[in-house]
Every structure is written in structure tokens, then in C-alpha cells.
Scaffold this motif. Sequence first.
Motif, mmCIF file in Angstrom:
data_model
loop_
_atom_site.group_PDB
_atom_site.id
_atom_site.type_symbol
_atom_site.label_atom_id
_atom_site.label_comp_id
_atom_site.label_asym_id
_atom_site.label_seq_id
_atom_site.Cartn_x
_atom_site.Cartn_y
_atom_site.Cartn_z
ATOM 1 N N PHE A 71 0.836 -1.201 0.000
ATOM 2 C CA PHE A 71 0.000 0.000 0.000
ATOM 3 C C PHE A 71 0.877 1.261 0.000
ATOM 4 C CE2 PHE A 71 -3.721 -2.262 2.355
ATOM 5 C CZ PHE A 71 -4.055 -2.925 1.181
ATOM 6 N N MET A 72 1.927 1.246 0.818
ATOM 7 C CA MET A 72 2.835 2.402 0.896
ATOM 8 C C MET A 72 3.550 2.604 -0.447
ATOM 9 S SD MET A 72 2.935 3.719 4.144
ATOM 10 C CE MET A 72 4.520 4.424 4.301
ATOM 11 N N LEU A 73 3.969 1.522 -1.070
ATOM 12 C CA LEU A 73 4.646 1.625 -2.363
ATOM 13 C C LEU A 73 3.695 2.163 -3.429
ATOM 14 C CD1 LEU A 73 7.255 1.167 -3.954
ATOM 15 C CD2 LEU A 73 6.438 -1.145 -4.444
ATOM 16 N N SER A 74 2.453 1.715 -3.408
ATOM 17 C CA SER A 74 1.460 2.227 -4.360
ATOM 18 C C SER A 74 1.249 3.729 -4.170
ATOM 19 C CB SER A 74 0.129 1.497 -4.187
ATOM 20 O OG SER A 74 0.267 0.143 -4.489
ATOM 21 N N ALA A 75 1.113 4.148 -2.925
ATOM 22 C CA ALA A 75 0.961 5.579 -2.647
ATOM 23 C C ALA A 75 2.208 6.339 -3.080
ATOM 24 C CB ALA A 75 0.692 5.799 -1.157
ATOM 25 N N TYR A 76 3.376 5.749 -2.849
ATOM 26 C CA TYR A 76 4.650 6.380 -3.189
ATOM 27 C C TYR A 76 4.746 6.678 -4.676
ATOM 28 C CZ TYR A 76 9.752 6.589 -3.833
ATOM 29 O OH TYR A 76 11.020 6.963 -4.177
ATOM 30 N N TYR A 77 4.490 5.679 -5.514
ATOM 31 C CA TYR A 77 4.686 5.944 -6.935
ATOM 32 C C TYR A 77 3.501 6.641 -7.586
ATOM 33 C CZ TYR A 77 2.381 1.481 -8.232
ATOM 34 O OH TYR A 77 1.515 0.447 -8.398
ATOM 35 N N LEU A 78 2.285 6.479 -7.072
ATOM 36 C CA LEU A 78 1.161 7.185 -7.690
ATOM 37 C C LEU A 78 1.085 8.646 -7.244
ATOM 38 C CD1 LEU A 78 -1.526 4.408 -7.797
ATOM 39 C CD2 LEU A 78 -0.588 5.656 -9.724
ATOM 40 N N LEU A 79 1.417 8.935 -5.999
ATOM 41 C CA LEU A 79 1.443 10.335 -5.566
ATOM 42 C C LEU A 79 2.653 11.066 -6.139
ATOM 43 C CD1 LEU A 79 0.277 10.097 -1.838
ATOM 44 C CD2 LEU A 79 -1.035 10.863 -3.829
ATOM 45 N N GLY A 80 3.717 10.343 -6.433
ATOM 46 C CA GLY A 80 4.901 10.959 -7.013
ATOM 47 C C GLY A 80 4.877 11.026 -8.527
ATOM 48 N N GLY A 81 3.863 10.425 -9.153
ATOM 49 C CA GLY A 81 3.795 10.383 -10.612
ATOM 50 C C GLY A 81 3.706 11.759 -11.251
ATOM 51 N N ALA A 82 2.856 12.624 -10.720
ATOM 52 C CA ALA A 82 2.697 13.966 -11.286
ATOM 53 C C ALA A 82 3.997 14.762 -11.160
ATOM 54 C CB ALA A 82 1.560 14.696 -10.595
ATOM 55 N N TYR A 83 4.693 14.571 -10.050
ATOM 56 C CA TYR A 83 5.959 15.274 -9.837
ATOM 57 C C TYR A 83 7.013 14.808 -10.841
ATOM 58 C CZ TYR A 83 9.862 17.272 -7.135
ATOM 59 O OH TYR A 83 10.967 17.974 -6.724
ATOM 60 N N LEU A 85 6.365 13.652 -13.799
ATOM 61 C CA LEU A 85 5.976 14.239 -15.084
ATOM 62 C C LEU A 85 6.417 15.703 -15.162
ATOM 63 C CD1 LEU A 85 2.360 12.842 -15.563
ATOM 64 C CD2 LEU A 85 4.320 12.389 -17.017
ATOM 65 N N GLN A 86 6.250 16.407 -14.063
ATOM 66 C CA GLN A 86 6.635 17.815 -14.025
ATOM 67 C C GLN A 86 8.134 17.975 -14.253
ATOM 68 O OE1 GLN A 86 6.161 19.601 -10.186
ATOM 69 N NE2 GLN A 86 6.409 21.669 -10.957
ATOM 70 N N LEU A 87 8.922 17.091 -13.649
ATOM 71 C CA LEU A 87 10.378 17.167 -13.788
ATOM 72 C C LEU A 87 10.885 16.548 -15.086
ATOM 73 C CD1 LEU A 87 11.491 16.228 -10.161
ATOM 74 C CD2 LEU A 87 11.308 18.508 -11.181
ATOM 75 N N ASP A 88 9.964 15.978 -15.870
ATOM 76 C CA ASP A 88 10.321 15.275 -17.106
ATOM 77 C C ASP A 88 11.284 14.129 -16.805
ATOM 78 O OD1 ASP A 88 9.913 14.913 -19.817
ATOM 79 O OD2 ASP A 88 11.635 16.144 -20.390
ATOM 80 N N ALA A 89 11.013 13.429 -15.710
ATOM 81 C CA ALA A 89 11.884 12.348 -15.241
ATOM 82 C C ALA A 89 11.344 10.965 -15.581
ATOM 83 C CB ALA A 89 12.078 12.464 -13.726
#
Length: 184
Positions: A71-83, A85-89
Motif C-alpha cells: 500500500f505504501m509503495l502504491s501511494a509512493y509511486y502514484l502520488l509521485g507520478g505527477a511530480y 511528469l513535471q520534472l520530465d523524469a
Amino acid sequence: MSVATERESVRKSRLVQAVRLYVRYVDAVSHGVGRFAMYLIFPMGAILLYSTIMRVIFGYPINWIMEMSQFMLSAYYLLGGAYSLQLDAHVRMDLFYGMMSPRRRAIMDAFTVLAVIFYLVVLFRAGVSSTEYSITYSQKNYTAWAPLLWPIKALMTFGIFLMLLQTIATFFKDVAEARGKSLA
């Protein structure tokens, strides 16, 4: 300058200001949520360390650890996904892309991001539906721990929504760059 031309100029100026405000706001939210999500790795590591200590040293396995870390890993990568994208990473296949001029890359990105937007809209609709179902029926996972699933589904849906908003902001940036302008 005629009145109609002046009105059209004012309308375009207001539209550009609205797009700039949208991009600025979405970038700020993505940045804040992404920076928060970065630190989720520490509680996840602590949970896994706790599990290892309890199992190896004390011989006491804990059944909720693997689910909680997932659950923590899912939150980690889905909440960090927009960031990311913003960083073009994010990952990009760079066969011909690197040889293009910045303007051509922006044009290519503006077209390909439409497929990403479509995908995220479908994913978001499915996430909302799944979260609603989870809340309505108090859905639990079929394990010994049996946690409620709506909190993680809601977090995942929120993360997908943020990625959708950031992808739309990226589209606006790409269109502006393809036109030789900047939204900054």
C-alpha cells in the motif's frame, strides 16, 4: 484597430493568463505532493525493518507487513507520478527524439500527450468507480489482516487525478513551446 479585434485580443490575453495560472497552480500542487511522497520511503523502510527484526530475532512473523508495504509503495509511486511528469523524469524511448530540435520535440510531445491524457481519463474513471464500490460495500482485502481497501484506492485515484492535471499542464507547455512562446 477595430472594436472586434480589440475584444479578440483581450479574450486571447485572458485565456493565456488562465492557462498560465492553471499551469502554475498544478505545478505547485504536483511539487508539494511529490515532495511529500518522496518521504514515504522512510516509513516503508521502517515497516520492513520492523518486520525483519520481529521475524528473524524474535521468530514472530507479522502478517500485515507485506500488505502495508505494498500500500505504501502504491501511494509512493502514484502520488509521485505527477511530480516526475513535471520534472520530465519519466522513461522515454529516445530513438529519434534526441535528434529533434526543441520545437519539434514540443510538437511531438503535444501530440503524444493526448494519448496519455486519454489513458489517464479512462484510468481515473475506473479508479473513481472502484473507490465508490469500495466505500459502498466496505470492501476488505481477502487476507488474515483484512484491511479496508477504500483508503488506498482513494489515494491511488487522487494520484491518477494529479497525473491527469499535470499531463494537461504539460500539454499546455508543449503547445506554447511549439508556438515559440513560453508560459513562464
